[in-house]
Every structure is written in structure tokens, then in C-alpha cells.
Design a protein around this motif. Structure first.
Motif, PDB file in Angstrom:
ATOM      1  N   TYR A 119      36.419  37.241  32.064  1.00 45.26           N
ATOM      2  CA  TYR A 119      36.014  38.178  33.111  1.00 45.26           C
ATOM      3  C   TYR A 119      36.176  37.513  34.456  1.00 45.26           C
ATOM      4  CZ  TYR A 119      34.002  40.908  29.330  1.00 45.26           C
ATOM      5  OH  TYR A 119      33.844  41.642  28.198  1.00 45.26           O
ATOM      6  N   LYS A 120      36.552  38.332  35.469  1.00 43.34           N
ATOM      7  CA  LYS A 120      36.758  37.803  36.812  1.00 43.34           C
ATOM      8  C   LYS A 120      35.980  38.654  37.810  1.00 43.34           C
ATOM      9  CE  LYS A 120      40.527  36.287  39.768  1.00 43.34           C
ATOM     10  NZ  LYS A 120      41.974  36.212  39.917  1.00 43.34           N
ATOM     11  N   CYS A 121      35.343  37.985  38.763  1.00 42.07           N
ATOM     12  CA  CYS A 121      34.617  38.693  39.817  1.00 42.07           C
ATOM     13  C   CYS A 121      35.621  39.219  40.834  1.00 42.07           C
ATOM     14  CB  CYS A 121      33.615  37.755  40.492  1.00 42.07           C
ATOM     15  SG  CYS A 121      32.768  38.526  41.891  1.00 42.07           S
ATOM     16  N   LYS A 122      35.491  40.489  41.200  1.00 42.94           N
ATOM     17  CA  LYS A 122      36.392  41.095  42.188  1.00 42.94           C
ATOM     18  C   LYS A 122      36.225  40.493  43.577  1.00 42.94           C
ATOM     19  CE  LYS A 122      37.665  45.754  40.802  1.00 42.94           C
ATOM     20  NZ  LYS A 122      37.472  47.169  41.114  1.00 42.94           N
ATOM     21  N   ASP A 123      34.990  40.066  43.888  1.00 43.08           N
ATOM     22  CA  ASP A 123      34.715  39.594  45.246  1.00 43.08           C
ATOM     23  C   ASP A 123      35.039  38.113  45.441  1.00 43.08           C
ATOM     24  OD1 ASP A 123      33.864  42.162  45.723  1.00 43.08           O
ATOM     25  OD2 ASP A 123      31.731  41.687  45.607  1.00 43.08           O
ATOM     26  N   THR A 136      30.377  45.568  31.786  1.00 43.63           N
ATOM     27  CA  THR A 136      30.667  45.314  33.198  1.00 43.63           C
ATOM     28  C   THR A 136      29.968  46.297  34.128  1.00 43.63           C
ATOM     29  OG1 THR A 136      32.705  46.592  32.995  1.00 43.63           O
ATOM     30  CG2 THR A 136      32.874  44.199  32.735  1.00 43.63           C
ATOM     31  N   LYS A 147      31.336  42.884  41.423  1.00 42.71           N
ATOM     32  CA  LYS A 147      31.705  43.607  40.192  1.00 42.71           C
ATOM     33  C   LYS A 147      32.597  42.734  39.315  1.00 42.71           C
ATOM     34  CE  LYS A 147      33.765  47.987  38.706  1.00 42.71           C
ATOM     35  NZ  LYS A 147      32.885  48.150  37.607  1.00 42.71           N
ATOM     36  N   VAL A 149      35.374  42.359  36.195  1.00 45.60           N
ATOM     37  CA  VAL A 149      36.435  43.094  35.513  1.00 45.60           C
ATOM     38  C   VAL A 149      36.984  42.221  34.392  1.00 45.60           C
ATOM     39  CG1 VAL A 149      37.140  44.572  37.432  1.00 45.60           C
ATOM     40  CG2 VAL A 149      38.133  42.312  37.226  1.00 45.60           C
ATOM     41  N   ASP A 151      39.550  40.348  32.614  1.00 45.13           N
ATOM     42  CA  ASP A 151      40.804  39.760  33.048  1.00 45.13           C
ATOM     43  C   ASP A 151      41.789  39.661  31.881  1.00 45.13           C
ATOM     44  OD1 ASP A 151      42.362  38.645  35.135  1.00 45.13           O
ATOM     45  OD2 ASP A 151      41.975  36.621  34.356  1.00 45.13           O
TER      46      ASP A 151
END
Length: 155
Positions: A119-123, A136, A147, A149, A151
Motif C-alpha cells: 500500500y502507498k500513501c497518496k500524500d 483503505t 489516503k 491505495v 500499489d
């Protein structure tokens, strides 16, 4: 093959290999998942998993029936009918019954044991690696509350 044919086959195997009659019911149970068959202690019936017959044929079915008949005849006679009992092991060897069933091909699936979720943070771009899926919508980044997402999924 249907339940009547299975009943006749079980009675025939019992007479030829054990020289004793099988006086109860043998039937296919569609609810069986992880086992080839089972002997029921309370009513002395034998249940067989039809999928083993479909995938592996008559020889596998005969082996399963022999195995369950070992449980049946020893239990009826009041002797050691459990897998660990020496009488059971000896009888299985005498009649040529298998200890285990051949695994079902249809039960094999991608192993979840080694699957990793990235998972990767959008910010902030922080990457989280988890063995289980993460909701999520419910969970956010621990660093910036951004948020998350999915990956990638590594197998």
C-alpha cells in the motif's frame, strides 16, 4: 456412479478383501471437502467424497473404501479402529488400503501464505507492506493521515 453402485461396490470389497459382510450404508456426501471419506461411529455408515472419484478414478475410490472398511470392521468387532492403533495399521497393510488419499487437484490454489500487499500513501508516498488486505476506506497513513491505495500484490 451413484449411491446404489457405491453400496454394491462397498459390499463386494468387504466380502472379497475382509471376508465379512457390510451391513450398513455407503453413500456419497457432497459436503466433504478435505477428506476422501469417513466412517461414522454412531450409525456405522461410510461417506465418500465424490470429487476423488471424478478426479482420480475407480482405483482411488476402491482405496478409500478399503480404508473406511478397515475402520468399520475393527469398530464393529470392538478392536482398535483409530489411525494410531497397531491393529488398524496391520489390517490396512493386509488389504492394501492407502494411509492417505491422493490430493485433489481442484483444491490447490494460489497460496495466501506468501502473498504480500503493498500500500502507498497518496500524500507522502509512505509504503506499507502487509500480509493481509487492508480496508483503505477505514485506515489511513500513520505518518500524515493521507489516503492509502493498493500499489501491488506480491505472490
Amino acid at each position: 456412479m451413484n449411491n446404489q453402485e457405491l453400496q454394491k461396490l462397498t459390499e463386494k470389497i468387504s466380502l472379497t478383501h475382509f471376508q465379512k459382510p457390510f451391513r450398513h450404508k455407503a453413500l456419497f456426501n457432497p459436503r466433504l471437502r478435505s477428506t476422501g471419506g469417513r466412517y461414522l461411529l454412531h450409525n456405522h455408515n461410510i461417506e465418500i467424497n465424490y470429487k476423488y472419484f471424478e478426479e482420480h478414478g475407480m482405483d482411488e475410490l476402491i482405496g478409500i473404501v478399503k480404508h473406511e472398511l478397515c475402520h468399520y470392521h475393527l469398530h464393529i468387532e470392538g478392536r482398535g479402529y483409530k489411525h494410531r492403533d497397531p491393529e488398524f495399521k496391520k489390517l490396512m497393510q493386509e488389504v492394501g488400503a492407502p494411509r492417505y488419499c491422493t490430493p485433489l487437484v481442484s483444491r490447490r490454489s494460489t497460496s495466501k501464505k506468501h502473498r504480500m500487499y503493498h500500500y502507498k500513501c497518496k500524500d507522502c508516498g509512505m509504503i506499507y507492506i502487509r500480509k493481509r488486505r487492508v480496508n483503505t476506506i477505514k485506515y489511513v497513513c500513520g505518518r500524515c493521515r493521507g489516503k492509502l491505495v493498493l500499489d501491488s500484490v506480491e505472490k
